[in-house]
Design a protein around this motif. Sequence first.
Motif, PDB file in Angstrom:
ATOM      1  N   HIS A  19      59.552  22.323 -13.955  1.00  0.00           N
ATOM      2  CA  HIS A  19      60.342  23.133 -14.873  1.00  0.00           C
ATOM      3  C   HIS A  19      61.648  22.433 -15.217  1.00  0.00           C
ATOM      4  CE1 HIS A  19      61.911  24.559 -10.953  1.00  0.00           C
ATOM      5  NE2 HIS A  19      63.018  24.868 -11.594  1.00  0.00           N
ATOM      6  N   VAL A  20      62.159  22.804 -16.372  1.00  0.00           N
ATOM      7  CA  VAL A  20      63.474  22.378 -16.832  1.00  0.00           C
ATOM      8  C   VAL A  20      64.218  23.656 -17.191  1.00  0.00           C
ATOM      9  CG1 VAL A  20      62.738  20.094 -17.650  1.00  0.00           C
ATOM     10  CG2 VAL A  20      62.603  22.050 -19.207  1.00  0.00           C
ATOM     11  N   TYR A  21      65.507  23.540 -17.374  1.00  0.00           N
ATOM     12  CA  TYR A  21      66.298  24.731 -17.684  1.00  0.00           C
ATOM     13  C   TYR A  21      66.647  24.776 -19.161  1.00  0.00           C
ATOM     14  CZ  TYR A  21      66.565  24.992 -12.660  1.00  0.00           C
ATOM     15  OH  TYR A  21      66.226  25.074 -11.338  1.00  0.00           O
ATOM     16  N   TYR A  28      62.144  26.890 -17.544  1.00  0.00           N
ATOM     17  CA  TYR A  28      61.050  26.763 -18.506  1.00  0.00           C
ATOM     18  C   TYR A  28      59.969  25.967 -17.783  1.00  0.00           C
ATOM     19  CZ  TYR A  28      58.739  25.801 -22.960  1.00  0.00           C
ATOM     20  OH  TYR A  28      57.845  25.720 -23.996  1.00  0.00           O
ATOM     21  N   PHE A  29      58.843  26.593 -17.476  1.00  0.00           N
ATOM     22  CA  PHE A  29      57.822  25.999 -16.614  1.00  0.00           C
ATOM     23  C   PHE A  29      56.884  25.073 -17.381  1.00  0.00           C
ATOM     24  CE2 PHE A  29      59.322  29.733 -14.370  1.00  0.00           C
ATOM     25  CZ  PHE A  29      59.646  29.158 -13.155  1.00  0.00           C
ATOM     26  N   LEU A  30      56.499  23.984 -16.718  1.00  0.00           N
ATOM     27  CA  LEU A  30      55.691  22.934 -17.334  1.00  0.00           C
ATOM     28  C   LEU A  30      54.484  22.594 -16.466  1.00  0.00           C
ATOM     29  CD1 LEU A  30      58.674  20.529 -18.087  1.00  0.00           C
ATOM     30  CD2 LEU A  30      57.604  22.110 -19.708  1.00  0.00           C
ATOM     31  N   THR A  31      53.437  22.106 -17.089  1.00  0.00           N
ATOM     32  CA  THR A  31      52.311  21.505 -16.386  1.00  0.00           C
ATOM     33  C   THR A  31      52.617  20.025 -16.226  1.00  0.00           C
ATOM     34  OG1 THR A  31      50.750  23.078 -17.326  1.00  0.00           O
ATOM     35  CG2 THR A  31      49.827  21.014 -16.494  1.00  0.00           C
ATOM     36  N   VAL A  32      52.345  19.491 -15.045  1.00  0.00           N
ATOM     37  CA  VAL A  32      52.603  18.071 -14.766  1.00  0.00           C
ATOM     38  C   VAL A  32      51.265  17.360 -14.595  1.00  0.00           C
ATOM     39  CG1 VAL A  32      53.624  16.428 -13.138  1.00  0.00           C
ATOM     40  CG2 VAL A  32      54.797  18.601 -13.627  1.00  0.00           C
ATOM     41  N   THR A  33      51.082  16.274 -15.335  1.00  0.00           N
ATOM     42  CA  THR A  33      49.899  15.430 -15.164  1.00  0.00           C
ATOM     43  C   THR A  33      50.359  14.057 -14.722  1.00  0.00           C
ATOM     44  OG1 THR A  33      48.739  16.610 -16.931  1.00  0.00           O
ATOM     45  CG2 THR A  33      47.837  14.481 -16.256  1.00  0.00           C
ATOM     46  N   LEU A  34      49.936  13.659 -13.519  1.00  0.00           N
ATOM     47  CA  LEU A  34      50.186  12.309 -13.038  1.00  0.00           C
ATOM     48  C   LEU A  34      49.061  11.438 -13.562  1.00  0.00           C
ATOM     49  CD1 LEU A  34      51.534  10.165 -11.161  1.00  0.00           C
ATOM     50  CD2 LEU A  34      49.934  10.953  -9.398  1.00  0.00           C
ATOM     51  N   ASN A  35      49.410  10.370 -14.271  1.00  0.00           N
ATOM     52  CA  ASN A  35      48.431   9.475 -14.857  1.00  0.00           C
ATOM     53  C   ASN A  35      48.583   8.096 -14.221  1.00  0.00           C
ATOM     54  OD1 ASN A  35      46.892   7.924 -16.886  1.00  0.00           O
ATOM     55  ND2 ASN A  35      46.967   9.881 -17.991  1.00  0.00           N
ATOM     56  N   VAL A 111      53.212  13.127 -17.238  1.00  0.00           N
ATOM     57  CA  VAL A 111      53.390  13.776 -18.529  1.00  0.00           C
ATOM     58  C   VAL A 111      53.701  15.226 -18.194  1.00  0.00           C
ATOM     59  CG1 VAL A 111      52.325  14.417 -20.719  1.00  0.00           C
ATOM     60  CG2 VAL A 111      51.748  12.225 -19.643  1.00  0.00           C
ATOM     61  N   ASN A 112      54.856  15.688 -18.640  1.00  0.00           N
ATOM     62  CA  ASN A 112      55.328  17.035 -18.332  1.00  0.00           C
ATOM     63  C   ASN A 112      55.283  17.818 -19.640  1.00  0.00           C
ATOM     64  OD1 ASN A 112      56.634  16.261 -15.525  1.00  0.00           O
ATOM     65  ND2 ASN A 112      57.224  14.709 -16.989  1.00  0.00           N
ATOM     66  N   ILE A 113      54.512  18.920 -19.672  1.00  0.00           N
ATOM     67  CA  ILE A 113      54.237  19.553 -20.963  1.00  0.00           C
ATOM     68  C   ILE A 113      54.076  21.063 -20.839  1.00  0.00           C
ATOM     69  CG2 ILE A 113      51.756  19.144 -20.706  1.00  0.00           C
ATOM     70  CD1 ILE A 113      51.677  18.696 -23.782  1.00  0.00           C
ATOM     71  N   ASP A 114      54.439  21.750 -21.907  1.00  0.00           N
ATOM     72  CA  ASP A 114      54.112  23.161 -22.081  1.00  0.00           C
ATOM     73  C   ASP A 114      53.935  23.422 -23.561  1.00  0.00           C
ATOM     74  OD1 ASP A 114      53.776  25.916 -20.984  1.00  0.00           O
ATOM     75  OD2 ASP A 114      55.368  26.268 -22.452  1.00  0.00           O
ATOM     76  N   THR A 115      52.912  24.197 -23.879  1.00  0.00           N
ATOM     77  CA  THR A 115      52.631  24.514 -25.279  1.00  0.00           C
ATOM     78  C   THR A 115      52.455  26.015 -25.487  1.00  0.00           C
ATOM     79  OG1 THR A 115      50.277  24.137 -24.904  1.00  0.00           O
ATOM     80  CG2 THR A 115      51.565  22.284 -25.748  1.00  0.00           C
ATOM     81  N   THR A 116      53.020  26.835 -24.593  1.00  0.00           N
ATOM     82  CA  THR A 116      52.823  28.279 -24.721  1.00  0.00           C
ATOM     83  C   THR A 116      53.632  28.879 -25.862  1.00  0.00           C
ATOM     84  OG1 THR A 116      54.510  28.717 -23.052  1.00  0.00           O
ATOM     85  CG2 THR A 116      52.223  28.636 -22.298  1.00  0.00           C
ATOM     86  N   LEU A 117      54.734  28.268 -26.218  1.00  0.00           N
ATOM     87  CA  LEU A 117      55.526  28.765 -27.348  1.00  0.00           C
ATOM     88  C   LEU A 117      55.156  27.992 -28.605  1.00  0.00           C
ATOM     89  CD1 LEU A 117      58.989  29.104 -25.595  1.00  0.00           C
ATOM     90  CD2 LEU A 117      57.290  30.882 -26.006  1.00  0.00           C
ATOM     91  N   ALA A 118      55.578  28.464 -29.739  1.00  0.00           N
ATOM     92  CA  ALA A 118      55.227  27.834 -31.010  1.00  0.00           C
ATOM     93  C   ALA A 118      55.726  26.390 -31.091  1.00  0.00           C
ATOM     94  CB  ALA A 118      55.800  28.644 -32.168  1.00  0.00           C
ATOM     95  N   GLN A 119      56.850  26.092 -30.470  1.00  0.00           N
ATOM     96  CA  GLN A 119      57.423  24.746 -30.563  1.00  0.00           C
ATOM     97  C   GLN A 119      56.814  23.778 -29.553  1.00  0.00           C
ATOM     98  OE1 GLN A 119      61.650  24.653 -30.684  1.00  0.00           O
ATOM     99  NE2 GLN A 119      61.774  22.501 -30.234  1.00  0.00           N
ATOM    100  N   GLY A 120      56.665  24.156 -28.327  1.00  0.00           N
ATOM    101  CA  GLY A 120      56.133  23.271 -27.292  1.00  0.00           C
ATOM    102  C   GLY A 120      57.166  22.266 -26.816  1.00  0.00           C
ATOM    103  N   LEU A 121      56.876  21.649 -25.681  1.00  0.00           N
ATOM    104  CA  LEU A 121      57.785  20.679 -25.079  1.00  0.00           C
ATOM    105  C   LEU A 121      56.952  19.684 -24.280  1.00  0.00           C
ATOM    106  CD1 LEU A 121      60.704  19.822 -24.137  1.00  0.00           C
ATOM    107  CD2 LEU A 121      60.385  21.412 -22.243  1.00  0.00           C
ATOM    108  N   SER A 122      57.241  18.391 -24.438  1.00  0.00           N
ATOM    109  CA  SER A 122      56.561  17.383 -23.625  1.00  0.00           C
ATOM    110  C   SER A 122      57.428  16.140 -23.509  1.00  0.00           C
ATOM    111  CB  SER A 122      55.196  17.017 -24.218  1.00  0.00           C
ATOM    112  OG  SER A 122      55.364  16.386 -25.466  1.00  0.00           O
ATOM    113  N   PHE A 123      57.325  15.471 -22.359  1.00  0.00           N
ATOM    114  CA  PHE A 123      58.025  14.206 -22.142  1.00  0.00           C
ATOM    115  C   PHE A 123      57.349  13.495 -20.976  1.00  0.00           C
ATOM    116  CE2 PHE A 123      60.216  17.521 -19.820  1.00  0.00           C
ATOM    117  CZ  PHE A 123      60.441  16.975 -18.565  1.00  0.00           C
ATOM    118  N   ILE A 124      57.557  12.184 -20.904  1.00  0.00           N
ATOM    119  CA  ILE A 124      56.991  11.399 -19.809  1.00  0.00           C
ATOM    120  C   ILE A 124      58.094  10.992 -18.839  1.00  0.00           C
ATOM    121  CG2 ILE A 124      55.055  10.518 -21.159  1.00  0.00           C
ATOM    122  CD1 ILE A 124      56.574   7.841 -21.294  1.00  0.00           C
TER     123      ILE A 124
END
Length: 140
Positions: A19-21, A28-35, A111-124
């Motif tokens: 999560h980030v604030y 703001y909670f995120l899914t984390v994918t370690l690649n 890869v840290n991501i969330d797409t539950t809202l219309a805008q979405g958020l992602s970053f590596i």
Amino acid sequence: MLPWHPVQGQRLYVPAYSHVYHQKGDPYFLTVTLNIRNTDVKNEIVVTSVRYFDTSGKELKSLLQSPLRLSPLAATEFVIARDDKAGGNGERLLVEWSAGTKVTPPLVETVNIDTTLAQGLSFISPAFVLDETEPFDSVP
């Protein structure tokens, strides 16, 4: 048991953000994918350890049950679900890998991501090397 005597390897620190604030400090909670991607075009690597730690540095769990061989240019991933809040805001992963010959180091990132809202958020978040195995043939 590795298929060869290790010649090269690394221990990597990989930041993860469950999560980030935002706004007034709300999480703001995120899914984390370690690649983990083997970048070598000719040789395999073996991922020997993937460990998940919380904000205080306590190991929560191992994400890898046994060593995982990655063929040339192969990849694997591990997912920390959006609703897994155990790691806190400073969670991290430690990844260890080895190879039986000199190889190009793997690309490791979250890869840290969330797409539950219309805008979405992602970053590596890229990994960085904590230590490296010296080639055994260079030891006197």
